[in-house]
Design a protein around this motif. Sequence first.
Motif, PDB file in Angstrom:
ATOM      1  N   LEU A   7       0.823  -1.208   0.000  1.00  0.00           N
ATOM      2  CA  LEU A   7       0.000   0.000   0.000  1.00  0.00           C
ATOM      3  C   LEU A   7       0.856   1.258   0.000  1.00  0.00           C
ATOM      4  O   LEU A   7       0.567   2.215  -0.734  1.00  0.00           O
ATOM      5  CB  LEU A   7      -0.925   0.009   1.222  1.00  0.00           C
ATOM      6  N   GLN A   8       1.917   1.268   0.798  1.00  0.00           N
ATOM      7  CA  GLN A   8       2.807   2.426   0.820  1.00  0.00           C
ATOM      8  C   GLN A   8       3.447   2.646  -0.552  1.00  0.00           C
ATOM      9  O   GLN A   8       3.541   3.775  -1.032  1.00  0.00           O
ATOM     10  CB  GLN A   8       3.897   2.240   1.886  1.00  0.00           C
ATOM     11  N   HIS A   9       3.885   1.558  -1.176  1.00  0.00           N
ATOM     12  CA  HIS A   9       4.476   1.632  -2.521  1.00  0.00           C
ATOM     13  C   HIS A   9       3.477   2.232  -3.503  1.00  0.00           C
ATOM     14  O   HIS A   9       3.798   3.148  -4.259  1.00  0.00           O
ATOM     15  CB  HIS A   9       4.904   0.229  -2.972  1.00  0.00           C
ATOM     16  N   ASN A  10       2.269   1.724  -3.495  1.00  0.00           N
ATOM     17  CA  ASN A  10       1.259   2.189  -4.437  1.00  0.00           C
ATOM     18  C   ASN A  10       0.884   3.648  -4.193  1.00  0.00           C
ATOM     19  O   ASN A  10       0.616   4.388  -5.141  1.00  0.00           O
ATOM     20  CB  ASN A  10       0.026   1.292  -4.394  1.00  0.00           C
TER      21      ASN A  10
ATOM     22  N   GLY B  44       5.294  10.050  -7.177  1.00  0.00           N
ATOM     23  CA  GLY B  44       6.616  10.044  -6.569  1.00  0.00           C
ATOM     24  C   GLY B  44       6.729  10.765  -5.247  1.00  0.00           C
ATOM     25  O   GLY B  44       7.800  10.782  -4.647  1.00  0.00           O
ATOM     26  N   GLU B  45       5.652  11.334  -4.767  1.00  0.00           N
ATOM     27  CA  GLU B  45       5.697  12.024  -3.480  1.00  0.00           C
ATOM     28  C   GLU B  45       6.063  11.028  -2.373  1.00  0.00           C
ATOM     29  O   GLU B  45       5.408  10.007  -2.204  1.00  0.00           O
ATOM     30  CB  GLU B  45       4.336  12.650  -3.176  1.00  0.00           C
ATOM     31  N   GLY B  46       7.123  11.307  -1.661  1.00  0.00           N
ATOM     32  CA  GLY B  46       7.582  10.423  -0.595  1.00  0.00           C
ATOM     33  C   GLY B  46       8.423   9.253  -1.076  1.00  0.00           C
ATOM     34  O   GLY B  46       8.684   8.315  -0.330  1.00  0.00           O
ATOM     35  N   ALA B  47       8.863   9.305  -2.322  1.00  0.00           N
ATOM     36  CA  ALA B  47       9.597   8.176  -2.912  1.00  0.00           C
ATOM     37  C   ALA B  47      10.887   7.856  -2.168  1.00  0.00           C
ATOM     38  O   ALA B  47      11.200   6.683  -1.943  1.00  0.00           O
ATOM     39  CB  ALA B  47       9.903   8.458  -4.379  1.00  0.00           C
ATOM     40  N   LEU B  48      11.631   8.873  -1.779  1.00  0.00           N
ATOM     41  CA  LEU B  48      12.922   8.623  -1.137  1.00  0.00           C
ATOM     42  C   LEU B  48      12.779   8.057   0.268  1.00  0.00           C
ATOM     43  O   LEU B  48      13.699   7.420   0.772  1.00  0.00           O
ATOM     44  CB  LEU B  48      13.760   9.905  -1.104  1.00  0.00           C
ATOM     45  N   GLN B  49      11.636   8.249   0.896  1.00  0.00           N
ATOM     46  CA  GLN B  49      11.404   7.684   2.215  1.00  0.00           C
ATOM     47  C   GLN B  49      10.827   6.273   2.134  1.00  0.00           C
ATOM     48  O   GLN B  49      11.116   5.433   2.975  1.00  0.00           O
ATOM     49  CB  GLN B  49      10.426   8.564   3.026  1.00  0.00           C
ATOM     50  N   THR B  50      10.031   6.015   1.120  1.00  0.00           N
ATOM     51  CA  THR B  50       9.277   4.763   1.046  1.00  0.00           C
ATOM     52  C   THR B  50       9.944   3.693   0.198  1.00  0.00           C
ATOM     53  O   THR B  50       9.998   2.527   0.608  1.00  0.00           O
ATOM     54  CB  THR B  50       7.862   5.042   0.485  1.00  0.00           C
ATOM     55  N   LEU B  51      10.431   4.047  -0.965  1.00  0.00           N
ATOM     56  CA  LEU B  51      10.869   3.030  -1.929  1.00  0.00           C
ATOM     57  C   LEU B  51      12.199   2.345  -1.612  1.00  0.00           C
ATOM     58  O   LEU B  51      12.301   1.126  -1.823  1.00  0.00           O
ATOM     59  CB  LEU B  51      10.892   3.619  -3.340  1.00  0.00           C
TER      60      LEU B  51
ATOM     61  N   PRO C  10      13.680   1.104   1.080  1.00  0.00           N
ATOM     62  CA  PRO C  10      13.595  -0.133   1.870  1.00  0.00           C
ATOM     63  C   PRO C  10      12.798  -1.246   1.177  1.00  0.00           C
ATOM     64  O   PRO C  10      12.892  -2.411   1.559  1.00  0.00           O
ATOM     65  CB  PRO C  10      12.879   0.291   3.155  1.00  0.00           C
ATOM     66  N   LEU C  11      12.023  -0.888   0.167  1.00  0.00           N
ATOM     67  CA  LEU C  11      11.166  -1.868  -0.505  1.00  0.00           C
ATOM     68  C   LEU C  11      11.793  -2.465  -1.763  1.00  0.00           C
ATOM     69  O   LEU C  11      11.201  -3.345  -2.383  1.00  0.00           O
ATOM     70  CB  LEU C  11       9.826  -1.222  -0.867  1.00  0.00           C
TER      71      LEU C  11
ATOM     72  N   ARG D 182      12.043  -1.060  -7.233  1.00  0.00           N
ATOM     73  CA  ARG D 182      13.319  -0.669  -7.848  1.00  0.00           C
ATOM     74  C   ARG D 182      13.062   0.126  -9.131  1.00  0.00           C
ATOM     75  O   ARG D 182      13.637   1.189  -9.344  1.00  0.00           O
ATOM     76  CB  ARG D 182      14.169  -1.896  -8.149  1.00  0.00           C
ATOM     77  N   LEU D 183      12.203  -0.383  -9.982  1.00  0.00           N
ATOM     78  CA  LEU D 183      11.897   0.302 -11.231  1.00  0.00           C
ATOM     79  C   LEU D 183      11.273   1.669 -10.973  1.00  0.00           C
ATOM     80  O   LEU D 183      11.637   2.663 -11.613  1.00  0.00           O
ATOM     81  CB  LEU D 183      10.967  -0.542 -12.105  1.00  0.00           C
TER      82      LEU D 183
END
Length: 67
Positions: free
Chosen positions: A19-22, A29-36, A38-39, A47-48
């Motif tokens: 859900l966080q990824h989606n 891309g809002e919050g991408a550097l915090q969320t993606l 670790p995933l 990754r993509l």
Amino acid sequence: MNTIIDQMSSTTTFGSDLLQHNLVVFRNGEGALQTLPPLVDVIPEARLNLVIYFLRQDDVNEAYSLI
């Protein structure tokens, strides 16, 4: 959507991660550097999507390092 995440138990971390990824993807891309980051090893598309985020930010070196 945050209420769904808040209601999930700790045993369903993959569902929460997804859900966080989606949310990052659908918020362009809002919050991408915090969320993606670790995933990247949990959700293959993370990754993509992180590469796409870096390319949109004109950070070709970071994008390339992920590939």
